[in-house]
Design a protein around this motif. Structure first.
Motif, PDB file in Angstrom:
ATOM      1  N   TYR A   6       0.817  -1.219   0.000  1.00 14.57           N
ATOM      2  CA  TYR A   6       0.000   0.000   0.000  1.00 14.57           C
ATOM      3  C   TYR A   6       0.846   1.263   0.000  1.00 14.57           C
ATOM      4  O   TYR A   6       0.373   2.337   0.319  1.00 14.57           O
ATOM      5  N   ASP A  22      -0.377   4.210  -2.004  1.00 12.26           N
ATOM      6  CA  ASP A  22      -1.613   4.857  -1.566  1.00 12.26           C
ATOM      7  C   ASP A  22      -1.385   5.903  -0.481  1.00 12.26           C
ATOM      8  O   ASP A  22      -2.324   6.492   0.029  1.00 12.26           O
ATOM      9  N   SER A  59      -8.079   1.814   2.567  1.00 13.43           N
ATOM     10  CA  SER A  59      -8.631   0.554   2.086  1.00 13.43           C
ATOM     11  C   SER A  59      -8.859  -0.388   3.271  1.00 13.43           C
ATOM     12  O   SER A  59      -8.456  -0.114   4.404  1.00 13.43           O
ATOM     13  N   VAL A  93     -15.049  -6.064  -2.605  1.00 13.10           N
ATOM     14  CA  VAL A  93     -13.736  -5.765  -2.033  1.00 13.10           C
ATOM     15  C   VAL A  93     -12.763  -6.909  -2.315  1.00 13.10           C
ATOM     16  O   VAL A  93     -11.588  -6.696  -2.603  1.00 13.10           O
ATOM     17  N   ASN A 125      -9.257  -6.559  -4.463  1.00 13.45           N
ATOM     18  CA  ASN A 125      -7.994  -6.739  -3.749  1.00 13.45           C
ATOM     19  C   ASN A 125      -7.294  -8.060  -4.044  1.00 13.45           C
ATOM     20  O   ASN A 125      -6.122  -8.221  -3.696  1.00 13.45           O
TER      21      ASN A 125
END
Length: 366
Positions: free
Chosen positions: A49, A52, A59, A110, A114
């Motif tokens: 991540y 991000d 998330s 989700v 992912n």
């Protein structure tokens, strides 16, 4: 005296989710092992991540996603939508995943969004490896004596999807009329799952399939490596060489390993490859109208007989995966996703075995 059929709720309830889970519940030991593995994976999650950090909505925590995926395997939940429904009202599931009573449950998509991220960073593979490392810490692995085998996994695709590769644009043939037609993987492919292959083994019918492979340690039958390949006549031996070579890299060259396998692995090329890696081929000899590639000196040894006895344990993992883990017919499409689910299922199998072995040790200590 008969009790009254009334229903009254308190305005406030001073209890934690942990209070609703019995002290001896099987998931307690499993959750402890999973959390230990996830803590060790913190660096991997940070890299996943990293892009991000500059902005965007937070998330769902990958730790929660992986716990939820494990629950789906452990409790044979047939879909992610049903899993979310269960987490909504099942306090045991909320406790295991790490959601408070008033936390909102995420939507099923989700998982779809992912899953590719988890694949790209080998998160499920790392979780599997961390669980194997815990087994090694508990001295539950021999580290030198192994068994290998493969199993067929039916793809999420049917015969009607198996159509000619050279069909023209606009051809609406659904492949349902294939009587008296020659079909093969060279000329046809599934338009539902392009990675699936038409394959049969033994007396089974030809189906669109993948092939799952595991390498187990002989001491307690724990899976130490797992992978999925396309189904063909060479996949089992090629996967076996790749998995035992991974183990070989973690040992000194002079250490001799053993590998047990059934008669399907009795091929000269495979036996030679094992010997070059300093692995004793404890492969069942196939003498049906031919000469076995396994040397008689190896087949007459005491260790060979022990390996043949221990090799039966590998079937327990396949049986568990197909009856509990929904791997008889996989519920995802594409080789990468099927491989991810197979490795996750074998990680869940190891967790149940470790829990059981832990209980046996505790009873023995008493």
């Amino acid at each position: 005296m008969r009790g009254a059929d009334t229903f009254t709720e308190s305005l406030f309830l001073m209890k934690r989710l942990d209070d609703f889970v019995p002290a001896g519940h099987p998931l307690r030991a499993i959750r402890e092992m999973v959390n230990k593995a996830l803590v060790a994976m913190d660096g991997l999650f940070a890299d996943m991540y990293e892009a991000d950090i500059k902005g965007g909505r937070p998330s769902v925590a990958p730790e929660k996603l992986l716990r939820a995926m494990l629950l789906q395997v452990l409790y044979s939940v047939r879909s992610e939508r049903m899993l979310m429904e269960q987490i909504q009202y099942n306090m045991l599931f909320r406790w295991f995943v790490g959601l408070a009573m008033d936390d909102a449950v995420w939507v099923p998509t989700v998982f779809t969004k992912n899953r590719q991220r988890l694949i790209a960073h080998d998160a499920v593979v790392e979780l599997f490896n961390q669980i194997v490392a815990q087994a090694d810490e508990r001295q539950l692995l021999s580290g030198e004596h192994f068994s290998v085998d493969g199993t067929l996994i039916q793809a999420w695709a049917g015969h009607k999807s198996f159509v000619p590769k050279d069909r023209q644009d606009g051809d609406d043939s659904d492949g349902s009329n294939f009587r008296n037609q020659q079909r093969s993987n060279e000329t046809h492919e599934s338009k539902t799952d392009g990675d699936a292959r038409l394959y049969r083994k033994g007396k089974t019918a030809s189906e669109l399939r993948f092939m799952g492979h595991t390498l187990t340690d002989n001491r307690n039958g724990l899976v130490v490596n797992a992978m999925v390949t396309q189904a063909d006549g060479y996949a089992e031996r090629e996967a076996a060489k790749a998995m035992i070579n991974d183990v070989r890299q973690s040992h000194e060259e002079e250490t001799t390993l053993t590998l047990g396998a059934d008669k399907g692995y009795d091929a000269q090329e495979f036996i030679n490859a094992l010997q070059q890696m300093n692995v004793l081929p404890h492969v069942a000899q196939n003498k049906s109208g031919r000469k076995s590639a396994v040397p008689d000196a190896v087949a007459d040894s005491e260790g060979y007989a022990m390996s043949r006895e221990k090799r039966k344990r590998i079937e327990q993992g396949f049986g568990w995966a197909k009856t509990v883990g929904h791997m008889r017919q996989v519920l995802v499409r594409g080789l990468e996703k099927v491989d991810q689910m197979f490795v996750l299922t074998m990680a869940a199998y190891n967790l149940t075995r470790l829990r059981t072995l832990g209980q046996v040790r505790l009873q023995g200590a008493r």
